[in-house]
Design a protein around this motif. Structure first.
Motif, mmCIF file in Angstrom:
data_model
loop_
_atom_site.group_PDB
_atom_site.id
_atom_site.type_symbol
_atom_site.label_atom_id
_atom_site.label_comp_id
_atom_site.label_asym_id
_atom_site.label_seq_id
_atom_site.Cartn_x
_atom_site.Cartn_y
_atom_site.Cartn_z
ATOM 1 N N LEU A 20 -17.601 60.389 7.123
ATOM 2 C CA LEU A 20 -16.592 61.409 7.386
ATOM 3 C C LEU A 20 -15.534 61.431 6.293
ATOM 4 C CD1 LEU A 20 -15.193 63.567 9.024
ATOM 5 C CD2 LEU A 20 -14.201 61.762 10.438
ATOM 6 N N ASP A 21 -15.033 60.267 5.911
ATOM 7 C CA ASP A 21 -14.014 60.207 4.869
ATOM 8 C C ASP A 21 -14.561 60.698 3.525
ATOM 9 O OD1 ASP A 21 -12.244 59.186 6.732
ATOM 10 O OD2 ASP A 21 -12.615 57.104 6.168
ATOM 11 N N ALA A 22 -15.801 60.340 3.237
ATOM 12 C CA ALA A 22 -16.419 60.783 1.982
ATOM 13 C C ALA A 22 -16.589 62.300 1.976
ATOM 14 C CB ALA A 22 -17.768 60.096 1.790
ATOM 15 N N SER A 23 -17.037 62.871 3.099
ATOM 16 C CA SER A 23 -17.225 64.318 3.144
ATOM 17 C C SER A 23 -15.891 65.048 3.029
ATOM 18 C CB SER A 23 -17.988 64.741 4.403
ATOM 19 O OG SER A 23 -17.259 64.452 5.576
ATOM 20 N N ARG A 31 -11.968 72.047 -2.840
ATOM 21 C CA ARG A 31 -10.875 72.975 -2.521
ATOM 22 C C ARG A 31 -9.829 73.011 -3.626
ATOM 23 N NH1 ARG A 31 -8.126 71.641 2.652
ATOM 24 N NH2 ARG A 31 -7.142 73.636 2.311
ATOM 25 N N ASN A 32 -9.593 71.901 -4.271
ATOM 26 C CA ASN A 32 -8.566 71.825 -5.310
ATOM 27 C C ASN A 32 -9.019 72.411 -6.633
ATOM 28 O OD1 ASN A 32 -6.792 70.594 -3.539
ATOM 29 N ND2 ASN A 32 -7.498 68.549 -4.067
ATOM 30 N N GLY A 33 -10.290 72.809 -6.729
ATOM 31 C CA GLY A 33 -10.791 73.381 -7.977
ATOM 32 C C GLY A 33 -10.742 72.397 -9.117
ATOM 33 N N THR A 34 -11.041 71.156 -8.829
ATOM 34 C CA THR A 34 -10.981 70.091 -9.823
ATOM 35 C C THR A 34 -11.868 70.407 -11.024
ATOM 36 O OG1 THR A 34 -10.609 68.508 -8.055
ATOM 37 C CG2 THR A 34 -11.358 67.616 -10.161
ATOM 38 N N VAL A 35 -11.309 70.227 -12.195
ATOM 39 C CA VAL A 35 -12.072 70.361 -13.439
ATOM 40 C C VAL A 35 -12.133 68.984 -14.067
ATOM 41 C CG1 VAL A 35 -12.214 71.422 -15.718
ATOM 42 C CG2 VAL A 35 -11.335 72.738 -13.787
ATOM 43 N N PRO A 45 -15.694 75.445 -2.148
ATOM 44 C CA PRO A 45 -16.516 75.255 -0.947
ATOM 45 C C PRO A 45 -16.903 76.589 -0.324
ATOM 46 C CG PRO A 45 -14.211 74.754 -0.478
ATOM 47 C CD PRO A 45 -14.311 75.027 -1.944
ATOM 48 N N ASN A 46 -18.091 76.604 0.269
ATOM 49 C CA ASN A 46 -18.546 77.775 0.998
ATOM 50 C C ASN A 46 -18.750 77.391 2.463
ATOM 51 O OD1 ASN A 46 -20.945 76.311 1.039
ATOM 52 N ND2 ASN A 46 -21.957 77.593 -0.486
ATOM 53 N N SER A 47 -19.321 78.293 3.222
ATOM 54 C CA SER A 47 -19.508 78.047 4.655
ATOM 55 C C SER A 47 -20.360 76.802 4.903
ATOM 56 C CB SER A 47 -20.155 79.267 5.307
ATOM 57 O OG SER A 47 -20.275 79.093 6.683
ATOM 58 N N GLN A 48 -21.376 76.600 4.089
ATOM 59 C CA GLN A 48 -22.239 75.434 4.256
ATOM 60 C C GLN A 48 -21.464 74.139 3.986
ATOM 61 O OE1 GLN A 48 -25.831 75.520 1.964
ATOM 62 N NE2 GLN A 48 -26.646 73.698 2.943
ATOM 63 N N SER A 49 -20.588 74.148 3.000
ATOM 64 C CA SER A 49 -19.769 72.961 2.709
ATOM 65 C C SER A 49 -18.927 72.594 3.920
ATOM 66 C CB SER A 49 -18.844 73.221 1.522
ATOM 67 O OG SER A 49 -19.533 73.703 0.410
ATOM 68 N N ARG A 75 -9.538 76.722 10.387
ATOM 69 C CA ARG A 75 -8.429 77.577 9.944
ATOM 70 C C ARG A 75 -8.276 77.551 8.425
ATOM 71 N NH1 ARG A 75 -4.873 75.608 14.997
ATOM 72 N NH2 ARG A 75 -5.608 77.190 16.474
ATOM 73 N N ASN A 76 -8.445 76.381 7.812
ATOM 74 C CA ASN A 76 -8.399 76.297 6.349
ATOM 75 C C ASN A 76 -9.502 77.148 5.724
ATOM 76 O OD1 ASN A 76 -6.215 74.544 6.320
ATOM 77 N ND2 ASN A 76 -7.488 72.711 6.149
ATOM 78 N N ALA A 77 -10.692 77.070 6.298
ATOM 79 C CA ALA A 77 -11.816 77.856 5.777
ATOM 80 C C ALA A 77 -11.521 79.345 5.890
ATOM 81 C CB ALA A 77 -13.092 77.503 6.529
ATOM 82 N N MET A 78 -10.967 79.770 7.015
ATOM 83 C CA MET A 78 -10.657 81.190 7.193
ATOM 84 C C MET A 78 -9.558 81.625 6.226
ATOM 85 S SD MET A 78 -12.858 82.188 9.437
ATOM 86 C CE MET A 78 -13.930 80.986 8.648
ATOM 87 N N ASP A 79 -8.557 80.767 6.022
ATOM 88 C CA ASP A 79 -7.474 81.082 5.079
ATOM 89 C C ASP A 79 -7.999 81.235 3.650
ATOM 90 O OD1 ASP A 79 -5.626 81.014 7.129
ATOM 91 O OD2 ASP A 79 -4.849 79.022 6.618
ATOM 92 N N GLU A 80 -9.070 80.512 3.345
ATOM 93 C CA GLU A 80 -9.651 80.560 2.000
ATOM 94 C C GLU A 80 -10.712 81.639 1.858
ATOM 95 O OE1 GLU A 80 -10.865 76.600 0.904
ATOM 96 O OE2 GLU A 80 -8.898 75.798 1.413
#
Length: 198
Positions: A20-23, A31-35, A45-49, A75-80
């Motif tokens: 859970l922590d890893a996921s 989500r942070n768009g890490t480069v 992330p998408n719906s599957q993520s 809610r985070n997913a919907m906001d994004e």
């Protein structure tokens, strides 16, 4: 491989953490768009993520379900702007464990409207109802966990009212939840339709 390569950097963020922590860590990176160095960017992330993280939150066999975190995840997913895919909604609803009242409240306030909205968009291009069926099946699973055939019957009526036909998978979702509630009981009559309300 060096510790500077992209794979090693991602692995170092999750190494040694429970599933859970890893996921959740991987989702946060996405989500942070890490480069990462060398221009390697992590996809959004998408719906599957989100579905995979919600599945981890459901806690099967390793922890208690976590409906508050799952609802925040939703809610985070919907906001994004992530699609309210039925599989994702099903996984979120399963995080309510046996709390059918909480799942119904979340359905009425947040999850149901999102599912219906996404279904309206999808139905223009595909067979209608498949998204809603998957979401409703999550509610049926919670009914089974709560051993509440009365609530499952009300949900089946609500499905028909929404022009969504309950399927064999809908009934099986109830029974799967009931099996979890009975914790693998060998008593076959507990899974049959002998109860007058089932």
């Amino acid at each position: 491989e060096t510790s500077d390569d992209p794979e090693s950097q991602v692995i170092s963020c999750v190494n040694g953490k429970p599933c859970l922590d890893a996921s959740m860590a991987i989702l946060d990176i996405m989500r942070n768009g890490t480069v990462l160095p060398e221009g390697f960017s992590i996809p959004k992330p998408n719906s599957q993520s989100y579905c995979l993280v919600a599945s981890a939150l459901s806690g099967y066999g390793i922890s208690e379900p976590d409906s508050d975190r799952a609802l925040n995840l939703f809610r985070n997913a919907m906001d994004e702007g992530v699609a309210a895919d039925g599989r994702f909604l099903n996984a979120v609803l399963r995080c309510f464990g046996d709390d059918i009242e909480g799942a119904l409240a979340a359905w009425k306030s947040d999850i149901g409207p999102a599912a219906a909205g996404y279904e309206r968009i999808r139905s223009k291009n595909t067979k209608s109802g498949t998204n809603l069926i998957a979401a409703y099946n999550g509610l049926m699973h919670v009914c089974g966990r709560a051993i509440r055939p009365d609530a499952a019957t009300r949900i089946a009526y609500a499905m028909n009212k929404a022009n969504v036909e309950p399927t064999e998978a809908t009934l099986n979702s109830y029974f799967a939840g009931k099996r979890v509630a009975l914790d693998g009981s060998d008593d076959d009559k507990n899974l049959s339709l002998r109860n007058q309300y089932e």
